[in-house]
Design an enzyme around this catalytic site. Structure first.
Site, PDB file in Angstrom:
ATOM      1  N   ASP A  13       0.827  -1.214   0.000  1.00 45.76           N
ATOM      2  CA  ASP A  13       0.000   0.000   0.000  1.00 45.76           C
ATOM      3  C   ASP A  13       0.864   1.268   0.000  1.00 45.76           C
ATOM      4  OD1 ASP A  13      -2.372   1.443   0.098  1.00 45.76           O
ATOM      5  OD2 ASP A  13      -2.359   1.530   2.285  1.00 45.76           O
ATOM      6  N   ASN A  61     -10.803  -2.478  -5.795  1.00 44.71           N
ATOM      7  CA  ASN A  61     -10.021  -1.467  -6.531  1.00 44.71           C
ATOM      8  C   ASN A  61     -10.698  -1.080  -7.858  1.00 44.71           C
ATOM      9  OD1 ASN A  61      -6.750  -2.698  -5.477  1.00 44.71           O
ATOM     10  ND2 ASN A  61      -7.957  -1.014  -4.663  1.00 44.71           N
TER      11      ASN A  61
HETATM   12  C1  FPP Z   1      -1.796   0.185  -3.396  1.00 41.12           C
HETATM   13  O1  FPP Z   1      -1.378   1.539  -3.398  1.00 41.12           O
HETATM   14  C2  FPP Z   1      -1.242  -0.520  -4.534  1.00 41.12           C
HETATM   15  C3  FPP Z   1      -1.948  -1.014  -5.586  1.00 41.12           C
HETATM   16  C4  FPP Z   1      -3.420  -0.908  -5.694  1.00 41.12           C
HETATM   17  C5  FPP Z   1      -1.270  -1.671  -6.712  1.00 41.12           C
HETATM   18  C6  FPP Z   1      -0.067  -2.545  -6.426  1.00 41.12           C
HETATM   19  C7  FPP Z   1       0.642  -2.724  -7.697  1.00 41.12           C
HETATM   20  C8  FPP Z   1       1.986  -2.736  -7.874  1.00 41.12           C
HETATM   21  C9  FPP Z   1       2.961  -2.672  -6.779  1.00 41.12           C
HETATM   22  C10 FPP Z   1       2.488  -2.798  -9.298  1.00 41.12           C
HETATM   23  C11 FPP Z   1       3.211  -4.023  -9.685  1.00 41.12           C
HETATM   24  C12 FPP Z   1       2.526  -5.267  -9.315  1.00 41.12           C
HETATM   25  C13 FPP Z   1       2.779  -6.499  -9.845  1.00 41.12           C
HETATM   26  C14 FPP Z   1       2.052  -7.679  -9.299  1.00 41.12           C
HETATM   27  C15 FPP Z   1       3.755  -6.736 -10.920  1.00 41.12           C
HETATM   28  P1  FPP Z   1      -2.488   2.668  -3.448  1.00 41.12           P
HETATM   29  O2  FPP Z   1      -2.686   3.081  -4.859  1.00 41.12           O
HETATM   30  O3  FPP Z   1      -3.719   2.190  -2.748  1.00 41.12           O
HETATM   31  O4  FPP Z   1      -1.798   3.806  -2.647  1.00 41.12           O
HETATM   32  P2  FPP Z   1      -2.535   4.926  -1.786  1.00 41.12           P
HETATM   33  O5  FPP Z   1      -3.159   4.221  -0.608  1.00 41.12           O
HETATM   34  O6  FPP Z   1      -1.413   5.810  -1.397  1.00 41.12           O
HETATM   35  O7  FPP Z   1      -3.546   5.588  -2.667  1.00 41.12           O
END
Ligand code: FPP
Length: 235
Positions: A13, A61
């Site tokens: 996250d 999401n």
């Molecule tokens: C949460 O951060 C993260 C995600 C929804 C996506 C995770 C994806 C990756 C790390 C990309 C690569 C993945 C793979 C499997 C190759 P957020 O967007 O919720 O952050 P925030 O809480 O700050 O908004």
């Protein structure tokens, strides 16, 4: 003797906030998160972790903007087709947990491809949770069990908490360490069944800042924890 955990799970996250605090687009945060994941998988494999589960995209999401969902899906395809090559060469086998419905055909194709390409790798299993929700997983498992009971494939007596794992998306061992980056302290519908006795670590860092030293520190701490699984200490 220092026990190496078998199964580590990570709620990756904070990509979006990492980018926003740097006046970058949220998509830049996801790209940076992808790099962290690559490093994490390589390090986990190097130190002998057998199972690494990561939360790439939850069923919820899909509530995000179309622009962000599209960006994430394209990034995932890029990772599965090209960017994870080094990880694959190091002997990592990729599997997925989650529902296939609602995923684009090109995403499904890239997923199926990487599963096929890595199916004979044995050193470490990378379980990517995509279009995943733990409550959905439990509901889906329950429906399959209901069907197998009705068809006399299993008997009521066979069912217990260990056997239930066979009906989850992947039959992986229980989680030893659950890590959440991103400064939030919640489980967000992630691997609830498998985390029943997990040691939990909440990190005061965004996922793009997470590195192998953090994982090393967590494992060192884990090795000092007294895991009793409901029992009492005997000495
Ligand atoms: C949460 O951060 C993260 C995600 C929804 C996506 C995770 C994806 C990756 C790390 C990309 C690569 C993945 C793979 C499997 C190759 P957020 O967007 O919720 O952050 P925030 O809480 O700050 O908004």
């Amino acid at each position: 003797m220092n026990i190496i955990p078998k199964h580590i799970a990570v709620i990756m996250d904070g990509n979006g906030r990492w980018a926003q605090e740097r006046n970058l687009k949220r998509s830049e945060g996801h790209k940076a998160g992808g790099k962290s994941l690559e490093q994490l998988a390589l390090y986990a494999k190097k130190i002998g972790i057998k199972y690494l589960s990561v939360y790439a995209f939850s069923t919820d999401n899909f509530k995000r903007s179309k622009e962000e969902v599209d960006f994430l899906m394209n990034l995932l395809i890029y990772y599965f087709n090209e960017k994870l090559d080094r990880v694959i060469k190091e002997g990592v086998k990729v599997v997925f947990s989650g529902r296939r419905e609602n995923l684009r055909t090109d995403v499904l194709e890239a997923m199926d491809n990487i599963v096929k390409r890595t199916k004979n790798n044995k050193d470490c299993i990378l379980n990517i949770c995509l279009n995943y929700g733990a409550q959905e997983e439990i509901v889906d498992a329950t429906l399959k069990i209901h069907e197998d009971l009705n068809n006399n494939i299993i008997q009521k007596e066979t069912l217990n908490r260990e056997f239930y794992y066979k009906y989850l998306y992947q039959n992986l061992p229980p989680i030893d360490i659950l890590i959440r980056t991103g400064k939030e302290h919640r489980l967000s519908n992630f691997m609830l069944y498998q985390s029943s006795y997990a040691e939990i670590y909440f990190l005061d860092k965004y996922f793009p800042e997470f590195n192998s030293n953090d994982l090393k520190d967590i494992i060192n701490d884990y090795q000092k924890r007294d895991r009793r699984f409901g029992n009492v200490k005997t000495n």
